[in-house]
Design a protein around this motif. Structure first.
Motif, PDB file in Angstrom:
ATOM      1  N   LEU A 129       0.829  -1.194   0.000  1.00  0.00           N
ATOM      2  CA  LEU A 129       0.000   0.000   0.000  1.00  0.00           C
ATOM      3  C   LEU A 129       0.871   1.253   0.000  1.00  0.00           C
ATOM      4  O   LEU A 129       0.620   2.192  -0.742  1.00  0.00           O
ATOM      5  N   LEU A 130       1.945   1.236   0.813  1.00  0.00           N
ATOM      6  CA  LEU A 130       2.828   2.397   0.931  1.00  0.00           C
ATOM      7  C   LEU A 130       4.269   2.001   0.651  1.00  0.00           C
ATOM      8  O   LEU A 130       4.713   0.930   1.063  1.00  0.00           O
ATOM      9  N   PHE A 131       4.985   2.869  -0.032  1.00  0.00           N
ATOM     10  CA  PHE A 131       6.397   2.638  -0.343  1.00  0.00           C
ATOM     11  C   PHE A 131       7.171   3.913  -0.064  1.00  0.00           C
ATOM     12  O   PHE A 131       6.765   4.997  -0.473  1.00  0.00           O
ATOM     13  N   LYS A 132       8.293   3.777   0.665  1.00  0.00           N
ATOM     14  CA  LYS A 132       9.171   4.916   0.968  1.00  0.00           C
ATOM     15  C   LYS A 132      10.461   4.771   0.165  1.00  0.00           C
ATOM     16  O   LYS A 132      11.426   4.187   0.644  1.00  0.00           O
ATOM     17  N   PRO A 133      10.500   5.295  -1.063  1.00  0.00           N
ATOM     18  CA  PRO A 133      11.694   5.138  -1.896  1.00  0.00           C
ATOM     19  C   PRO A 133      12.964   5.715  -1.272  1.00  0.00           C
ATOM     20  O   PRO A 133      14.054   5.179  -1.463  1.00  0.00           O
ATOM     21  N   ILE A 149       5.514   7.491  -0.682  1.00  0.00           N
ATOM     22  CA  ILE A 149       5.407   8.563   0.302  1.00  0.00           C
ATOM     23  C   ILE A 149       6.789   8.992   0.773  1.00  0.00           C
ATOM     24  O   ILE A 149       7.746   8.237   0.650  1.00  0.00           O
ATOM     25  N   PRO A 150       6.880  10.200   1.344  1.00  0.00           N
ATOM     26  CA  PRO A 150       8.153  10.648   1.910  1.00  0.00           C
ATOM     27  C   PRO A 150       8.530   9.781   3.110  1.00  0.00           C
ATOM     28  O   PRO A 150       7.689   9.072   3.664  1.00  0.00           O
ATOM     29  N   ASN A 151       9.762   9.884   3.529  1.00  0.00           N
ATOM     30  CA  ASN A 151      10.266   9.083   4.641  1.00  0.00           C
ATOM     31  C   ASN A 151       9.830   9.696   5.977  1.00  0.00           C
ATOM     32  O   ASN A 151      10.645  10.193   6.746  1.00  0.00           O
ATOM     33  N   LYS A 152       8.523   9.667   6.230  1.00  0.00           N
ATOM     34  CA  LYS A 152       7.946  10.183   7.474  1.00  0.00           C
ATOM     35  C   LYS A 152       7.207   9.056   8.174  1.00  0.00           C
ATOM     36  O   LYS A 152       6.759   8.101   7.545  1.00  0.00           O
ATOM     37  N   PHE A 153       7.071   9.192   9.483  1.00  0.00           N
ATOM     38  CA  PHE A 153       6.396   8.172  10.273  1.00  0.00           C
ATOM     39  C   PHE A 153       4.881   8.269  10.068  1.00  0.00           C
ATOM     40  O   PHE A 153       4.301   9.342  10.195  1.00  0.00           O
ATOM     41  N   VAL A 154       4.252   7.137   9.720  1.00  0.00           N
ATOM     42  CA  VAL A 154       2.812   7.093   9.484  1.00  0.00           C
ATOM     43  C   VAL A 154       2.182   5.973  10.301  1.00  0.00           C
ATOM     44  O   VAL A 154       2.826   4.972  10.616  1.00  0.00           O
ATOM     45  N   VAL A 155       0.905   6.171  10.643  1.00  0.00           N
ATOM     46  CA  VAL A 155       0.133   5.169  11.373  1.00  0.00           C
ATOM     47  C   VAL A 155      -1.278   5.114  10.792  1.00  0.00           C
ATOM     48  O   VAL A 155      -1.684   5.972  10.022  1.00  0.00           O
ATOM     49  N   GLY A 156      -2.011   4.095  11.207  1.00  0.00           N
ATOM     50  CA  GLY A 156      -3.416   3.965  10.816  1.00  0.00           C
ATOM     51  C   GLY A 156      -3.585   2.973   9.694  1.00  0.00           C
ATOM     52  O   GLY A 156      -2.621   2.600   9.011  1.00  0.00           O
TER      53      GLY A 156
END
Length: 181
Positions: A129-133, A149-156
């Protein structure tokens, strides 16, 4: 806003965008795997919501199973991957698609690729679903990517902060910090 322990998060990707992207991924997967024996392997705990919703949109015949790997402690990778729950179905000569909530460093995928390759699947791909290149250090880049997505911390939406926050319908990012995952 979402408060989890000592951290505050703000909406990053809304549920409607998540569902639209998952539907599009399912369509791509159906085109690529129609008429083939496909096994989806969802990586627990994080990918449970992504896997469940993807299966609702994927209309072709398939199997799904689950493995549990661990490499995170809090907001940072522990740098090591431990297999917790193993594969319980044969994947020999089958087309395997690993379902992951997020691929950042790629450490978990490297370990899983090694473990699954021994089982001699016909093919082995990653859908995330999400990729941090920016954070990616692996050799197995996902074939199917929902959001880069950018290299930021995500939750949910399956992703957690110390096991909290998985049960939200949106994806949130850490508010006001550039801290990475």
């Amino acid at each position: 806003m979402l408060q989890l322990n000592d951290k505050l998060f703000e909406i990053f990707i809304q549920k409607e965008k998540i569902q639209a992207e998952i539907s599009a991924l399912a369509s791509r997967l159906e085109q690529d795997y129609t008429g083939k024996e496909v096994v989806f392997i969802a990586v627990l705990n994080g990918a449970f919501m992504f896997a469940a919703d993807l299966m609702k949109y994927f209309r072709s015949s398939c199997e799904i199973t689950f493995v549990k790997m661990s490499s995170y402690q809090g907001m940072h990778s522990s740098g090591r991957v431990d297999e917790v729950i193993g594969l319980n179905t044969s994947i020999k000569n089958k087309h395997v698609v690993i379902l992951e909530d997020i691929v950042d460093t790629g450490i978990t995928m490297e370990k899983l690729f090694t473990l699954l390759s021994v089982e001699k699947p016909a093919s082995l791909e990653i859908a995330t679903l999400l990729f941090k290149p920016e954070a990616f250090k692996g050799t197995h880049t996902p074939t199917y990517i929902g959001f880069s997505i950018p290299n930021k911390f995500v939750v949910g939406y399956g992703l957690d902060y110390n096991e909290l926050g998985r049960n939200t319908e949106h994806i949130y990012q850490l508010k006001g910090e550039e801290e990475s995952h």
